[in-house]
Design a protein around this motif. Sequence first.
Motif, PDB file in Angstrom:
ATOM      1  N   TYR A   1      49.889  28.303 -13.351  1.00  0.00           N
ATOM      2  CA  TYR A   1      51.173  28.065 -14.005  1.00  0.00           C
ATOM      3  C   TYR A   1      51.069  27.011 -15.103  1.00  0.00           C
ATOM      4  O   TYR A   1      51.863  27.012 -16.063  1.00  0.00           O
ATOM      5  CB  TYR A   1      52.220  27.634 -12.970  1.00  0.00           C
ATOM      6  CG  TYR A   1      52.101  26.195 -12.515  1.00  0.00           C
ATOM      7  CD1 TYR A   1      52.859  25.194 -13.102  1.00  0.00           C
ATOM      8  CD2 TYR A   1      51.227  25.834 -11.491  1.00  0.00           C
ATOM      9  CE1 TYR A   1      52.754  23.873 -12.701  1.00  0.00           C
ATOM     10  CE2 TYR A   1      51.106  24.526 -11.079  1.00  0.00           C
ATOM     11  CZ  TYR A   1      51.875  23.553 -11.684  1.00  0.00           C
ATOM     12  OH  TYR A   1      51.753  22.251 -11.280  1.00  0.00           O
TER      13      TYR A   1
ATOM     14  N   ALA B   1      50.025  28.929 -18.129  1.00  0.00           N
ATOM     15  CA  ALA B   1      51.090  29.838 -18.565  1.00  0.00           C
ATOM     16  C   ALA B   1      52.316  29.112 -19.102  1.00  0.00           C
ATOM     17  O   ALA B   1      52.928  29.559 -20.079  1.00  0.00           O
ATOM     18  CB  ALA B   1      51.499  30.737 -17.393  1.00  0.00           C
ATOM     19  N   ASP B   2      52.670  27.980 -18.496  1.00  0.00           N
ATOM     20  CA  ASP B   2      53.926  27.310 -18.838  1.00  0.00           C
ATOM     21  C   ASP B   2      53.768  26.116 -19.782  1.00  0.00           C
ATOM     22  O   ASP B   2      54.718  25.761 -20.479  1.00  0.00           O
ATOM     23  CB  ASP B   2      54.621  26.826 -17.558  1.00  0.00           C
ATOM     24  CG  ASP B   2      55.019  27.966 -16.640  1.00  0.00           C
ATOM     25  OD1 ASP B   2      55.086  29.108 -17.125  1.00  0.00           O
ATOM     26  OD2 ASP B   2      55.248  27.714 -15.442  1.00  0.00           O
ATOM     27  N   VAL B   3      52.583  25.475 -19.793  1.00  0.00           N
ATOM     28  CA  VAL B   3      52.432  24.234 -20.547  1.00  0.00           C
ATOM     29  C   VAL B   3      51.551  24.401 -21.785  1.00  0.00           C
ATOM     30  O   VAL B   3      51.989  24.129 -22.909  1.00  0.00           O
ATOM     31  CB  VAL B   3      51.855  23.115 -19.642  1.00  0.00           C
ATOM     32  CG1 VAL B   3      51.682  21.822 -20.450  1.00  0.00           C
ATOM     33  CG2 VAL B   3      52.762  22.876 -18.446  1.00  0.00           C
TER      34      VAL B   3
END
Length: 470
Positions: A159, A162-164
Motif C-alpha cells: 500500500y 500504491a498510495d504514497v
Amino acid sequence: MVLGWTKHGDGKHLAPGEVVRPDERLSWPRMVGFGAQHVIAMFGATFVFPLVMGLDPNVAVMMSGVATILFLLIVKGKVPSYLGTSASFVGGVLAIRAAYGGDTAGADAIVTGAILVAGFVLALAGLAVHFLGVQIIHRVFPPVVTGAVVMLIGFGLAYVVADVYWPQDHWVALITMLVTFLVIVLFKGFVGRIGVLVGLVAGFVLSWVLDKAAGPVTSVLPGANLRDAAGASCPAEGTYCVATAFPHDRVNFDSVASAPWFGVPNFHAPDFKTSAVLLVLPAVIALIAENIGHVKAVGEMTGTDVDPYVGRAVVADGVGTMVASAVGGSPTTTYAENIGVMAATKVYSTAAYYIAAIIAILFGLCPKFGALVAATPGGVLGGVTVILYGMIGLLGAKIWIENRVDFSDPVNMVPIGAGIILAIGPVSHFIGGDFTLEGIALGTIVVLGGYHLLRAIAGRPARPVGSEAG
C-alpha cells in the motif's frame, strides 16, 4: 582474534581454491579497495530505507559504520558482516507515523524509541540462543512461521507504493522500475548486485531532466498543500486536513545548496510509546532469521564452524540497532549484499569491514551528501520500493521451499493465510483506548499465535526444520 590479522601469502595473490579467512588480510592498499566495495554494496539499501521510513540518511549511514564495528567486536572477529539499514521495520514505522502525526520531529522520536526497544528484545533473543542453543529459535519460530513473517513484512508494504510513492510521478516510477529490472538481470557481476542503487540514480537523473525539459509535475506530496473540506489551507495533516495535488518540481536542490560540506548529523533522542513498540516487534522475528542465515552462509563459504557464534551475532545486531536508534539512526541487520561481495572476491577478512565502517562514518559527517539523498523524488522511490518490497516478500516463499513446508496441512495453511491477508490489507483491529493493532503487527500475531494454538489443539508437536510439514 578481534583486531590484528595475519597476512595471507604474499598479500597480493590468491591461489585457485584459496580464500582470505576472517583473521587474515591482504596488503593494506588492497584491503582499502575491498572495504570500499563493501561500502558501495551496502550503500543503496542503507540510505533508501531511511528515506522510506522518514529518518535521516546521514545518521543511518554513519551509525551503520558504528554498528558494524560493534558487531565485529562482539563476535570476536569470527563472523565478517556489515550492518546496514533493515527493511523489516518499514511497515511498522509507517504505521507509527500514521498514528503519531506523520513526518514530524515528535513522530521521529517515537519511531526511534520503538526501534530501540525492538533492538533490546533482539539482543535478549540472542542471549537465549547463545545459552540455550539455536534450536530454541527453531521451536518457537519454525520455517512455516518465519517464512510467513518475512512474506507479510514485504507484501504488507504494497500500500505504501500504491498510495504514497507511485502516484507522485507514475511515469518516472515505471521507468525507474524497468531500468532496475534490466540492470539486475543483464549485469551478472558487481553492477547487478547494486542494481537498485543504479536504478535509483537513473530515476533521479531522469526526474531532473524532466523538470528542465517538461516542467513541473502535478501530484500529491505528503504533508504539502494541505486543504480542508472547503478547500482552505489548514495547518496539520489529519482526517479533515489532507494533502492535495499541486504543480511542483520533481527535484528540489534548495536544501542541498544550503547544507554544509562537513558537520555532525541531526541526532535526536528517542521517545517511548507502548503501542508504537508493538507495531515494530514483528520485525525481530525476521532479523533473527536473517542473522542465523548469515552466520550459516559465512560458515559454508569459509569452511569453518561458526555456529557457536550465532547467538553473539543476534546479540550484536540487537546492540547495533539500540545504539543507532538511540541517536536517531535506523535499525540494522546483516547484509546479503556484502555476502555477495565476499563470495565474488573470496576475501572474508574482517579488516575490510572495519575499513568499510570507517568510510561510512566519514560519509555521515557530510550533511550535503545527506541533503542530496533526501532530495530523491517520490516517483523514483516508488519504482525502487516496488521491487524491494516484492523481493522481501518472496524471500518468505524461499524459506518455505527450502524447508519443504507442507501446505496441505491446515495447521500450516489456515493461520498463515489469514495473517498474510491481514498484513496486506492492511486490516486494523481496535483494541481499546488509543490502541489499535493493524497490518504487519496484527498479521504476525495471528501467524505466530494461530500456528502454535492449532498445533497444540491438533496434538501435534512442531516438526523439525527441513521436514515436509514445516
